[in-house]
Each structure stands twice: as structure tokens, then as C-alpha cells.
Scaffold this motif. Structure first.
Motif, PDB file in Angstrom:
ATOM      1  N   THR A   1      37.722  61.071   4.401  1.00 30.76           N
ATOM      2  CA  THR A   1      37.880  59.739   4.998  1.00 30.76           C
ATOM      3  C   THR A   1      39.036  59.735   5.998  1.00 30.76           C
ATOM      4  O   THR A   1      40.090  60.302   5.745  1.00 30.76           O
ATOM      5  CB  THR A   1      38.175  58.691   3.904  1.00 30.76           C
ATOM      6  OG1 THR A   1      37.136  58.715   2.931  1.00 30.76           O
ATOM      7  CG2 THR A   1      38.260  57.289   4.497  1.00 30.76           C
ATOM      8  N   ALA A   2      38.812  59.096   7.152  1.00 30.91           N
ATOM      9  CA  ALA A   2      39.886  58.932   8.142  1.00 30.91           C
ATOM     10  C   ALA A   2      40.669  57.671   7.794  1.00 30.91           C
ATOM     11  O   ALA A   2      40.150  56.563   7.899  1.00 30.91           O
ATOM     12  CB  ALA A   2      39.310  58.838   9.542  1.00 30.91           C
ATOM     13  N   LEU A   3      41.894  57.852   7.372  1.00 32.68           N
ATOM     14  CA  LEU A   3      42.748  56.719   7.004  1.00 32.68           C
ATOM     15  C   LEU A   3      43.339  56.057   8.245  1.00 32.68           C
ATOM     16  O   LEU A   3      43.406  54.836   8.346  1.00 32.68           O
ATOM     17  CB  LEU A   3      43.864  57.206   6.076  1.00 32.68           C
ATOM     18  CG  LEU A   3      44.937  56.199   5.672  1.00 32.68           C
ATOM     19  CD1 LEU A   3      44.314  55.033   4.916  1.00 32.68           C
ATOM     20  CD2 LEU A   3      46.006  56.884   4.824  1.00 32.68           C
ATOM     21  N   ILE A   4      43.793  56.883   9.189  1.00 32.98           N
ATOM     22  CA  ILE A   4      44.331  56.414  10.462  1.00 32.98           C
ATOM     23  C   ILE A   4      43.645  57.232  11.551  1.00 32.98           C
ATOM     24  O   ILE A   4      43.467  58.438  11.406  1.00 32.98           O
ATOM     25  CB  ILE A   4      45.859  56.621  10.531  1.00 32.98           C
ATOM     26  CG1 ILE A   4      46.560  55.829   9.427  1.00 32.98           C
ATOM     27  CG2 ILE A   4      46.411  56.207  11.895  1.00 32.98           C
ATOM     28  CD1 ILE A   4      48.047  56.167   9.272  1.00 32.98           C
ATOM     29  N   ASP A   5      43.266  56.580  12.660  1.00 36.76           N
ATOM     30  CA  ASP A   5      42.573  57.307  13.729  1.00 36.76           C
ATOM     31  C   ASP A   5      43.276  57.099  15.060  1.00 36.76           C
ATOM     32  O   ASP A   5      44.048  56.146  15.231  1.00 36.76           O
ATOM     33  CB  ASP A   5      41.116  56.849  13.833  1.00 36.76           C
ATOM     34  CG  ASP A   5      40.200  57.961  14.336  1.00 36.76           C
ATOM     35  OD1 ASP A   5      40.709  58.989  14.831  1.00 36.76           O
ATOM     36  OD2 ASP A   5      38.972  57.794  14.231  1.00 36.76           O
ATOM     37  N   TYR A   6      42.979  57.994  15.993  1.00 33.65           N
ATOM     38  CA  TYR A   6      43.593  57.928  17.315  1.00 33.65           C
ATOM     39  C   TYR A   6      43.240  56.617  18.023  1.00 33.65           C
ATOM     40  O   TYR A   6      42.114  56.119  17.919  1.00 33.65           O
ATOM     41  CB  TYR A   6      43.101  59.078  18.195  1.00 33.65           C
ATOM     42  CG  TYR A   6      43.315  60.458  17.620  1.00 33.65           C
ATOM     43  CD1 TYR A   6      44.592  60.945  17.376  1.00 33.65           C
ATOM     44  CD2 TYR A   6      42.236  61.290  17.334  1.00 33.65           C
ATOM     45  CE1 TYR A   6      44.782  62.216  16.856  1.00 33.65           C
ATOM     46  CE2 TYR A   6      42.423  62.557  16.816  1.00 33.65           C
ATOM     47  CZ  TYR A   6      43.699  63.018  16.582  1.00 33.65           C
ATOM     48  OH  TYR A   6      43.881  64.277  16.073  1.00 33.65           O
ATOM     49  N   GLY A   7      44.207  56.084  18.742  1.00 31.92           N
ATOM     50  CA  GLY A   7      43.957  54.942  19.603  1.00 31.92           C
ATOM     51  C   GLY A   7      43.806  53.614  18.901  1.00 31.92           C
ATOM     52  O   GLY A   7      43.517  52.601  19.542  1.00 31.92           O
ATOM     53  N   LYS A   8      44.016  53.582  17.584  1.00 29.85           N
ATOM     54  CA  LYS A   8      43.891  52.332  16.837  1.00 29.85           C
ATOM     55  C   LYS A   8      45.287  51.788  16.517  1.00 29.85           C
ATOM     56  O   LYS A   8      46.226  52.554  16.286  1.00 29.85           O
ATOM     57  CB  LYS A   8      43.130  52.562  15.526  1.00 29.85           C
ATOM     58  CG  LYS A   8      41.730  53.147  15.706  1.00 29.85           C
ATOM     59  CD  LYS A   8      40.786  52.140  16.350  1.00 29.85           C
ATOM     60  CE  LYS A   8      39.390  52.725  16.517  1.00 29.85           C
ATOM     61  NZ  LYS A   8      38.733  53.043  15.237  1.00 29.85           N
ATOM     62  N   TYR A   9      45.392  50.457  16.529  1.00 31.23           N
ATOM     63  CA  TYR A   9      46.659  49.850  16.123  1.00 31.23           C
ATOM     64  C   TYR A   9      46.793  49.947  14.602  1.00 31.23           C
ATOM     65  O   TYR A   9      45.825  49.736  13.864  1.00 31.23           O
ATOM     66  CB  TYR A   9      46.723  48.390  16.563  1.00 31.23           C
ATOM     67  CG  TYR A   9      46.958  48.216  18.047  1.00 31.23           C
ATOM     68  CD1 TYR A   9      48.215  48.456  18.606  1.00 31.23           C
ATOM     69  CD2 TYR A   9      45.917  47.837  18.885  1.00 31.23           C
ATOM     70  CE1 TYR A   9      48.427  48.318  19.968  1.00 31.23           C
ATOM     71  CE2 TYR A   9      46.124  47.692  20.258  1.00 31.23           C
ATOM     72  CZ  TYR A   9      47.379  47.937  20.788  1.00 31.23           C
ATOM     73  OH  TYR A   9      47.594  47.814  22.137  1.00 31.23           O
TER      74      TYR A   9
ATOM     75  N   MET B   1      55.169  58.570  11.165  1.00 28.23           N
ATOM     76  CA  MET B   1      54.594  58.294  12.481  1.00 28.23           C
ATOM     77  C   MET B   1      53.843  56.964  12.491  1.00 28.23           C
ATOM     78  O   MET B   1      53.803  56.274  13.505  1.00 28.23           O
ATOM     79  CB  MET B   1      53.691  59.443  12.922  1.00 28.23           C
ATOM     80  CG  MET B   1      54.464  60.732  13.145  1.00 28.23           C
ATOM     81  SD  MET B   1      53.523  62.038  13.947  1.00 28.23           S
ATOM     82  CE  MET B   1      53.470  61.436  15.636  1.00 28.23           C
ATOM     83  N   SER B   2      53.270  56.596  11.350  1.00 27.55           N
ATOM     84  CA  SER B   2      52.629  55.275  11.275  1.00 27.55           C
ATOM     85  C   SER B   2      53.691  54.178  11.244  1.00 27.55           C
ATOM     86  O   SER B   2      53.497  53.091  11.784  1.00 27.55           O
ATOM     87  CB  SER B   2      51.709  55.174  10.054  1.00 27.55           C
ATOM     88  OG  SER B   2      52.444  55.232   8.847  1.00 27.55           O
ATOM     89  N   LEU B   3      54.849  54.465  10.624  1.00 18.81           N
ATOM     90  CA  LEU B   3      55.955  53.507  10.657  1.00 18.81           C
ATOM     91  C   LEU B   3      56.389  53.262  12.096  1.00 18.81           C
ATOM     92  O   LEU B   3      56.628  52.127  12.517  1.00 18.81           O
ATOM     93  CB  LEU B   3      57.147  54.045   9.856  1.00 18.81           C
ATOM     94  CG  LEU B   3      56.989  54.176   8.340  1.00 18.81           C
ATOM     95  CD1 LEU B   3      58.194  54.902   7.756  1.00 18.81           C
ATOM     96  CD2 LEU B   3      56.807  52.831   7.681  1.00 18.81           C
ATOM     97  N   THR B   4      56.493  54.337  12.868  1.00 22.91           N
ATOM     98  CA  THR B   4      56.915  54.235  14.270  1.00 22.91           C
ATOM     99  C   THR B   4      55.920  53.423  15.086  1.00 22.91           C
ATOM    100  O   THR B   4      56.301  52.547  15.874  1.00 22.91           O
ATOM    101  CB  THR B   4      57.068  55.642  14.887  1.00 22.91           C
ATOM    102  OG1 THR B   4      58.031  56.369  14.133  1.00 22.91           O
ATOM    103  CG2 THR B   4      57.512  55.553  16.327  1.00 22.91           C
ATOM    104  N   CYS B   5      54.631  53.731  14.910  1.00 25.19           N
ATOM    105  CA  CYS B   5      53.598  52.999  15.660  1.00 25.19           C
ATOM    106  C   CYS B   5      53.589  51.518  15.298  1.00 25.19           C
ATOM    107  O   CYS B   5      53.385  50.658  16.156  1.00 25.19           O
ATOM    108  CB  CYS B   5      52.221  53.617  15.398  1.00 25.19           C
ATOM    109  SG  CYS B   5      51.998  55.249  16.135  1.00 25.19           S
TER     110      CYS B   5
END
Length: 207
Positions: free
Chosen positions: A34-42, A79-83
């Protein structure tokens, strides 16, 4: 959820913070692949990993993916914290490597919970740990020979999964290491000849 939170974060977070996470977090069970986080998504929620393994990869301008690091129980993704904080689209992809249970924390609570000293320390420690891991990945690309990177990659998977059997195709390994399947197959054959691994169909056993 309470039992999982206590097991992973009870010794780190104050009781009041554990109560907040239990009340406002969303518990998810995710299957491998499963993709938990994907490119280009907020990114609107921060993952706190309870169990399982999450693989973090980054894509270059040619569409090739490079493995960065793993997340395990007790981790979050810096990296998700940063985004989240900069409200940028994701530049990484997080893929569930082995079946995982996570708690997704809505973005709005990240700043609010900074009043808890244990949360601040956790966030800063996560940044530091992931930064060190990315430096290691960069050093491997810049300074290590590919055969050394491959062996370190296999040992890293073993350490993160706790299994000597790695269920990964040659193409998947090549994608993670940013090279071709032919090169990986040749290097794996060399490791097998050196009795460091055994090769099976879609599976590698570390000896």
C-alpha cells in the motif's frame, strides 16, 4: 489503540499527550504494498508507526526511484513533517513494506502539541534520525561500490524485518538502488558464489 500507543510511546510521551493522540488520531491497518504517501500529494496527516515497516523512496527527474530509509514501530516520517509544516506537495513516496498499523495525526495538532516537551523532543529526534539516514544513503551512493551498497541494503532489510529471507525481485532491488536488473543479478550471483546469500525464485536468503 491505547494498548499500541502505550507499547510504542508510553515511555516517551506524557500521559496527557497519549490521551490526545488516542482521542484525535485515526488508527489504520495497511497491507504490504500500500502507498501511504505518494508523490505530488499534499500531506494532511502525520503517520505514527505502531507496527510493521514503511519504506521511504524519492524519485529523480528521470523517474528513477532511490531508497532512502525505513520507518518502524515508534517512528514517524520527518519528510512528511516538513511537507506538512511548509504546505508543500510530497517529494517522497512511503510504501508499506510489511503489514503495518499506524496512527494518522491530523496536521492541525502538530503545532498544538508542541506545548508538550515530549512531543517537541520526539519531532526533533525524528528530524535528526532521518537526516542521519539520508546522509548515509547519500554517502553510499557517492562513496561505496555498488556491491557494498547491495550487501548493506540486504542487511538493512534483514534488520528491519527480522527475517533472513528477503522476498524481493532483482528488478525491485535494482529500482531501489538506482541501477539495472542485469547488474543486480550479476552482483547477487557473486554474493551467492561467496556463500553470503542463497538465491531462490523471488527470494534471497542471507546466510
Amino acid at each position: 489503540m491505547r494498548e499500541l500507543l502505550q507499547a510504542q510511546f508510553g515511555r516517551i510521551f506524557q500521559k496527557e499527550l497519549v490521551d490526545e493522540i488516542e482521542a484525535k488520531g485515526v488508527l489504520k491497518t495497511l497491507e504490504a504494498g500500500t502507498a501511504l504517501i505518494d508523490y505530488g500529494k499534499y500531506i494532511k496527516s502525520i503517520p505514527l508507526v505502531m507496527t510493521g515497516t514503511i519504506k521511504i523512496v524519492r524519485e529523480d527527474d528521470k523517474g528513477n526511484e532511490l531508497f532512502l530509509y525505513y520507518l518502524r514501530g515508534g517512528d514517524t516520517c520527518a519528510m512528511s513533517l516538513t511537507c506538512c509544516t511548509s504546505q508543500k506537495k510530497s517529494e517522497i513516496k512511503a510504501i508499506v513494506e510489511s503489514d503495518a498499523v499506524i496512527v494518522m495525526v491530523p496536521l492541525q495538532y502538530m503545532d498544538e502539541w508542541m506545548r508538550f516537551s515530549s512531543w517537541r523532543q520526539f519531532v526533533f529526534a525524528s528530524y535528526n534520525a532521518r537526516f542521519d539516514e539520508m546522509l548515509s544513503a547519500l554517502d553510499a551512493v557517492a562513496f561505496m561500490k555498488l556491491d557494498e551498497r547491495l550487501l548493506n541494503y540486504l542487511l538493512d532489510i534483514k534488520a528491519n524485518t527480522g527475517s533472513f529471507e528477503i522476498k524481493r525481485t532483482h528488478q525491485e532491488i535494482a529500482n531501489d538502488l538506482g541501477t539495472s536488473r542485469v547488474v543486480i543479478s550479476r552482483l547477487l550471483k557473486r554474493l551467492a558464489d561467496e556463500d553470503q546469500i542463497e538465491l531462490h525464485r523471488n527470494k534471497i536468503e542471507i546466510l
